[in-house]
Scaffold this active site. Sequence first.
Site, PDB file in Angstrom:
ATOM      1  N   GLU A 111      -8.961 -23.940  -4.449  1.00  0.00           N
ATOM      2  CA  GLU A 111      -7.512 -23.772  -4.605  1.00  0.00           C
ATOM      3  C   GLU A 111      -7.269 -22.326  -5.007  1.00  0.00           C
ATOM      4  O   GLU A 111      -7.645 -21.914  -6.098  1.00  0.00           O
ATOM      5  CB  GLU A 111      -6.953 -24.715  -5.676  1.00  0.00           C
ATOM      6  CG  GLU A 111      -5.439 -24.655  -5.740  1.00  0.00           C
ATOM      7  CD  GLU A 111      -4.843 -25.094  -7.074  1.00  0.00           C
ATOM      8  OE1 GLU A 111      -3.645 -25.414  -7.121  1.00  0.00           O
ATOM      9  OE2 GLU A 111      -5.567 -25.091  -8.091  1.00  0.00           O
TER      10      GLU A 111
ATOM     11  N   ASP B  66     -10.457 -26.571  -8.376  1.00  0.00           N
ATOM     12  CA  ASP B  66      -9.158 -26.275  -8.984  1.00  0.00           C
ATOM     13  C   ASP B  66      -9.069 -24.809  -9.426  1.00  0.00           C
ATOM     14  O   ASP B  66     -10.033 -24.281 -10.008  1.00  0.00           O
ATOM     15  CB  ASP B  66      -9.009 -27.189 -10.217  1.00  0.00           C
ATOM     16  CG  ASP B  66      -7.618 -27.158 -10.808  1.00  0.00           C
ATOM     17  OD1 ASP B  66      -6.679 -27.602 -10.123  1.00  0.00           O
ATOM     18  OD2 ASP B  66      -7.470 -26.703 -11.961  1.00  0.00           O
TER      19      ASP B  66
ATOM     20  N   ASP C 174      -2.143 -52.632 -15.506  1.00  0.00           N
ATOM     21  CA  ASP C 174      -1.775 -51.752 -16.624  1.00  0.00           C
ATOM     22  C   ASP C 174      -0.806 -50.646 -16.197  1.00  0.00           C
ATOM     23  O   ASP C 174      -0.467 -49.769 -16.985  1.00  0.00           O
ATOM     24  CB  ASP C 174      -3.024 -51.162 -17.307  1.00  0.00           C
ATOM     25  CG  ASP C 174      -3.810 -50.230 -16.395  1.00  0.00           C
ATOM     26  OD1 ASP C 174      -3.437 -50.108 -15.194  1.00  0.00           O
ATOM     27  OD2 ASP C 174      -4.787 -49.631 -16.861  1.00  0.00           O
TER      28      ASP C 174
ATOM     29  N   ASP D  69     -12.344 -33.616  -7.351  1.00  0.00           N
ATOM     30  CA  ASP D  69     -11.611 -32.448  -7.805  1.00  0.00           C
ATOM     31  C   ASP D  69     -12.345 -31.895  -9.015  1.00  0.00           C
ATOM     32  O   ASP D  69     -12.594 -32.618  -9.985  1.00  0.00           O
ATOM     33  CB  ASP D  69     -10.195 -32.886  -8.204  1.00  0.00           C
ATOM     34  CG  ASP D  69      -9.198 -31.759  -8.105  1.00  0.00           C
ATOM     35  OD1 ASP D  69      -9.556 -30.615  -8.424  1.00  0.00           O
ATOM     36  OD2 ASP D  69      -8.046 -32.042  -7.729  1.00  0.00           O
TER      37      ASP D  69
ATOM     38  N   ASP E 190      -2.742 -49.880  -8.467  1.00  0.00           N
ATOM     39  CA  ASP E 190      -3.205 -50.459  -9.732  1.00  0.00           C
ATOM     40  C   ASP E 190      -3.682 -51.886  -9.487  1.00  0.00           C
ATOM     41  O   ASP E 190      -2.937 -52.697  -8.948  1.00  0.00           O
ATOM     42  CB  ASP E 190      -2.027 -50.438 -10.727  1.00  0.00           C
ATOM     43  CG  ASP E 190      -2.352 -51.203 -12.001  1.00  0.00           C
ATOM     44  OD1 ASP E 190      -3.542 -51.265 -12.369  1.00  0.00           O
ATOM     45  OD2 ASP E 190      -1.405 -51.738 -12.623  1.00  0.00           O
TER      46      ASP E 190
ATOM     47  N   ASP F   6      -6.125 -47.151 -10.084  1.00  0.00           N
ATOM     48  CA  ASP F   6      -7.530 -47.129 -10.516  1.00  0.00           C
ATOM     49  C   ASP F   6      -8.481 -47.042  -9.323  1.00  0.00           C
ATOM     50  O   ASP F   6      -8.065 -47.143  -8.169  1.00  0.00           O
ATOM     51  CB  ASP F   6      -7.844 -48.358 -11.384  1.00  0.00           C
ATOM     52  CG  ASP F   6      -7.170 -49.610 -10.865  1.00  0.00           C
ATOM     53  OD1 ASP F   6      -7.345 -49.901  -9.669  1.00  0.00           O
ATOM     54  OD2 ASP F   6      -6.441 -50.295 -11.637  1.00  0.00           O
TER      55      ASP F   6
ATOM     56  N   HIS G  47      -0.194 -32.886  -4.758  1.00  0.00           N
ATOM     57  CA  HIS G  47       0.309 -33.482  -6.000  1.00  0.00           C
ATOM     58  C   HIS G  47       1.093 -32.507  -6.876  1.00  0.00           C
ATOM     59  O   HIS G  47       1.647 -32.904  -7.898  1.00  0.00           O
ATOM     60  CB  HIS G  47      -0.873 -34.042  -6.798  1.00  0.00           C
ATOM     61  CG  HIS G  47      -1.777 -32.942  -7.281  1.00  0.00           C
ATOM     62  ND1 HIS G  47      -2.515 -32.153  -6.420  1.00  0.00           N
ATOM     63  CD2 HIS G  47      -2.034 -32.478  -8.522  1.00  0.00           C
ATOM     64  CE1 HIS G  47      -3.181 -31.250  -7.110  1.00  0.00           C
ATOM     65  NE2 HIS G  47      -2.916 -31.422  -8.400  1.00  0.00           N
ATOM     66  N   ASP G  48       1.102 -31.222  -6.512  1.00  0.00           N
ATOM     67  CA  ASP G  48       1.853 -30.223  -7.274  1.00  0.00           C
ATOM     68  C   ASP G  48       3.152 -29.834  -6.571  1.00  0.00           C
ATOM     69  O   ASP G  48       3.925 -29.040  -7.109  1.00  0.00           O
ATOM     70  CB  ASP G  48       1.033 -28.933  -7.424  1.00  0.00           C
ATOM     71  CG  ASP G  48      -0.189 -29.098  -8.320  1.00  0.00           C
ATOM     72  OD1 ASP G  48      -0.164 -29.970  -9.213  1.00  0.00           O
ATOM     73  OD2 ASP G  48      -1.162 -28.341  -8.125  1.00  0.00           O
TER      74      ASP G  48
ATOM     75  N   ASN H  37      -5.284 -53.837 -12.077  1.00  0.00           N
ATOM     76  CA  ASN H  37      -5.406 -54.680 -13.275  1.00  0.00           C
ATOM     77  C   ASN H  37      -4.107 -54.780 -14.084  1.00  0.00           C
ATOM     78  O   ASN H  37      -4.108 -55.204 -15.234  1.00  0.00           O
ATOM     79  CB  ASN H  37      -6.566 -54.218 -14.168  1.00  0.00           C
ATOM     80  CG  ASN H  37      -6.340 -52.808 -14.693  1.00  0.00           C
ATOM     81  OD1 ASN H  37      -5.384 -52.151 -14.296  1.00  0.00           O
ATOM     82  ND2 ASN H  37      -7.190 -52.363 -15.598  1.00  0.00           N
TER      83      ASN H  37
HETATM   84  O1  TEU Z   1      -2.843 -26.169 -10.042  1.00  0.00           O
HETATM   85  C1  TEU Z   1      -2.811 -24.795 -10.233  1.00  0.00           C
HETATM   86  C2  TEU Z   1      -1.515 -24.217 -10.419  1.00  0.00           C
HETATM   87  O2  TEU Z   1      -1.419 -23.002 -10.416  1.00  0.00           O
HETATM   88  C3  TEU Z   1      -0.369 -25.126 -10.615  1.00  0.00           C
HETATM   89  O3  TEU Z   1      -0.163 -25.306 -11.951  1.00  0.00           O
HETATM   90  C4  TEU Z   1       0.807 -24.584  -9.961  1.00  0.00           C
HETATM   91  O4  TEU Z   1       1.140 -23.342 -10.492  1.00  0.00           O
HETATM   92  C5  TEU Z   1       1.939 -25.492 -10.185  1.00  0.00           C
HETATM   93  O5  TEU Z   1       1.527 -26.809 -10.145  1.00  0.00           O
HETATM   94  C6  TEU Z   1       2.917 -25.283  -9.103  1.00  0.00           C
HETATM   95  O6  TEU Z   1       3.965 -26.079  -9.407  1.00  0.00           O
HETATM   96  C7  TEU Z   1      -3.981 -26.845 -10.383  1.00  0.00           C
HETATM   97  C8  TEU Z   1      -3.759 -28.328 -10.221  1.00  0.00           C
HETATM   98  O7  TEU Z   1      -3.540 -28.606  -8.871  1.00  0.00           O
HETATM   99  C9  TEU Z   1      -2.644 -28.744 -11.126  1.00  0.00           C
HETATM  100  O8  TEU Z   1      -2.319 -30.102 -10.965  1.00  0.00           O
HETATM  101  C10 TEU Z   1      -3.094 -28.484 -12.535  1.00  0.00           C
HETATM  102  O9  TEU Z   1      -2.047 -28.764 -13.418  1.00  0.00           O
HETATM  103  C11 TEU Z   1      -3.542 -27.043 -12.735  1.00  0.00           C
HETATM  104  O10 TEU Z   1      -4.400 -26.590 -11.707  1.00  0.00           O
HETATM  105  C12 TEU Z   1      -4.309 -26.904 -14.018  1.00  0.00           C
HETATM  106  O11 TEU Z   1      -5.570 -27.477 -13.903  1.00  0.00           O
HETATM  107 CA    CA Z   2      -5.065 -49.922 -13.517  1.00  0.00          CA
END
Ligand code: TEU
Ligand code: CA
Length: 539
Positions: free
Chosen positions: A244, A202, A28, A101, A24, A32, A317-318, A26
Site C-alpha cells: 500500500e 499496509d 455476536d 494484511d 457473522d 468471523d 475498506h478506507d 455466532n
Molecule cells: O491505511 C493507510 C492510510 O494512509 C489511511 O489511513 C488513509 O490515509 C485513510 O484511510 C484514507 O482515508 C492503512 C489501512 O488501510 C487503514 O485501514 C489503517 O487505518 C492505516 O493503514 C493504519 O494502519
Molecule cells: Ca462472530
Amino acid sequence: MGETKQLWWKDAVMYQIYPKSFLDTNGDGIGDLEGIIEKLDYLQELGIKGIWLSPVYRSPQDDNGYDIADYQDIDPMFGTMEDMLRLIEEGKKRDIRIIMDLVLNHSSDEHRWFLEAKKSKDNPYHDYYVWRDGEEGVPPNDMTSCFGGSAWEWVPELKQYYFHQFSKKQPDLNWENEKVRQELYAMIRWWMDKGLGGFRLDVIDCIAKEPDKKITGNGPRLHEFIQEMSSQTFGKSEFLTVGETWGATPEIARKYSNPDGSEFSMVFQFEHIMLDQDGGEKWDLKELDLVELKKVLSKWQKELYQKGWNSLFWDNHDLPRAVSRFGNDNEYRVESAKMLATVLHGMQGTPYIYQGEELGMTNVSYELSEYRDIELLNMYQERMEKGYKEEEIMKSIYAKGRDNARTPMQWSDEKEAGFTTGTPWIKVNPNYKEINAKSQIHDENSIFSYYKKLVQMRKEYAILVEGSYELLMEEDPDIFTYVRRLFDEKLLVVANFHGVEREYDLPKEFEGATKILCNYQEEVAGKLKPYEARIYYIG
Ligand code: TEU
Ligand code: CA
C-alpha cells in the site's frame, strides 16, 4: 526468479474481505473466519483466485485490527488459529489463495514489545520503537498523526515521546533497528510456512521514516529495507505481495514491482483516488474531472507496461463505495456499477474487488452516533472545534467516511441483511432489501453476474493481461475509451462515464468487430446511453 513463476496473479482477480463486516456465524454481531469459510463457494462462483483479508490478528481493535498486538495469533473475536489454517486449506481446495494484511509500520501499544519498551530506556525492546527525549507539552516537532493531533505521545515515566503516524495506540516500529527487522522477517517466514498465499503490506512506504527530518513516506532507506525483507522472505516464491503506497509515482512503482522480483509483485497507488479532493485533504470535497481521471489512469497503464505491474481498484475498506463515488447510486446504479467494472477490468494489472462492490453496494448517510471509525470521529471533533459547520462536516463524512465501505455485507433481504442473527457492530445499510447477494446470484443480468463475466474474460483473453494500452478521445468530458493491442489482436473498451446520452461512432479499425460485453441489452445506433459500456474484440 523467473517471470513464469509469477504468472498466476497476472490473469487472476482478487477479492478483498473486511472480516468484521463479512459474515457473522455466532451471533455476536461481528464477522468471523467461519463466516468466510462458509462463503468460499460464493467467491469461487465469482471466479476470484485470491482473498486479501484485512487484519485478523490479535488486536485491541483501536483501528479495527490495523493495531496488531500479536502477529502470530488470531483475535478471538474472529476465531482461532485452527480456523485460520482451515480457511487456508479450504481456500486451496477451491484454488483461492489467502493474502493476509500485514502491518509492519506500527504495532499496537498493547503488543508485548511496546509493553516492554515503555518500561525503561534500557529495556532491550525500548529501541523497537521511535523515541525522542523532551519535555511535557513540547513535542519534538509539529508533525501530526493521520488520525488527527500530534504524532508524538508523551510517556511521563520515561520523560520521552514516542512517534505514531496513526493513532497513539499504534506506535511506529523502528526499522532502523536491525533486531526489529529480523524479528519481522522471522514472523513472515512463519506465516509462509502455514501455506499462506501472500501479503498486502499496509502503509509500507512509511516504514523508513525519519521524523527528525519530518520524513514519513519514501524515506531514504525504504527500498533498501524492502529489498532486504524480500530477499530474506518471500522474494524467491510465488507469493503475491502488494504494497500500500500512497506516495508512489510511476517511477517508484517500477522499483516496487520490478519484474525481477526484488521487491513486491505490485503496489496500490492512489493518484486516481485523490482527484476529487481539494489539495491534500480528502475531507475537502471537489468535483471529479473525468479528463483528469483518464489522464492519471492512462499514465499508470503506460508507465508500468512491461516494466512493472499495476493493481486495479476503485475502492477498499478506507474508501467510499465505487458506485456512489464514481457512478450514480440512484437511477443508474446497476448500469454505472457495471460501467465502472468494465473500465477497470479492461486495463492491464490485477483487479481487486472490494466486498459488496460486486453487488453495487452504496454509501450510507448515518447519524453521527451510528459511525464507528476512529478517523471519521476524530475528524468530526477536530473540525467542530475549528468552527466548521456541522452540516458541512456531515457532507464530507457521507462522501468520504471509511464506514461507507464497512457496513455489513448484504447477503439477503432477511433481518440484518443475513449478516448476523444478533446486533451488528455497525448498522446495516437500509437498502439491503433491494441490494443483496441472494437476489443477484441467479439473475444473469445482475451486477454479480456481470462481474463473473469480467473475471472469466481475463482468463480467456490474453490481450487483457498482456496487451498494450492506448487512450482514445483524451479530451472528451464524458467518454472513457481505450484500445488494447497484442500482435494482431485488438480490444476496445468504450464507456459513457455520465448520466447523459452521447453521440458515438466506433473507430474505423473496429468496424465489424465482435461485441463481447455490454451493460445494456439493446443498443441505439450512433449513441451511447447513460453509463453504457461495451467491449469489442478483433482476433
Ligand atoms: O491505511 C493507510 C492510510 O494512509 C489511511 O489511513 C488513509 O490515509 C485513510 O484511510 C484514507 O482515508 C492503512 C489501512 O488501510 C487503514 O485501514 C489503517 O487505518 C492505516 O493503514 C493504519 O494502519
Ligand atoms: Ca462472530
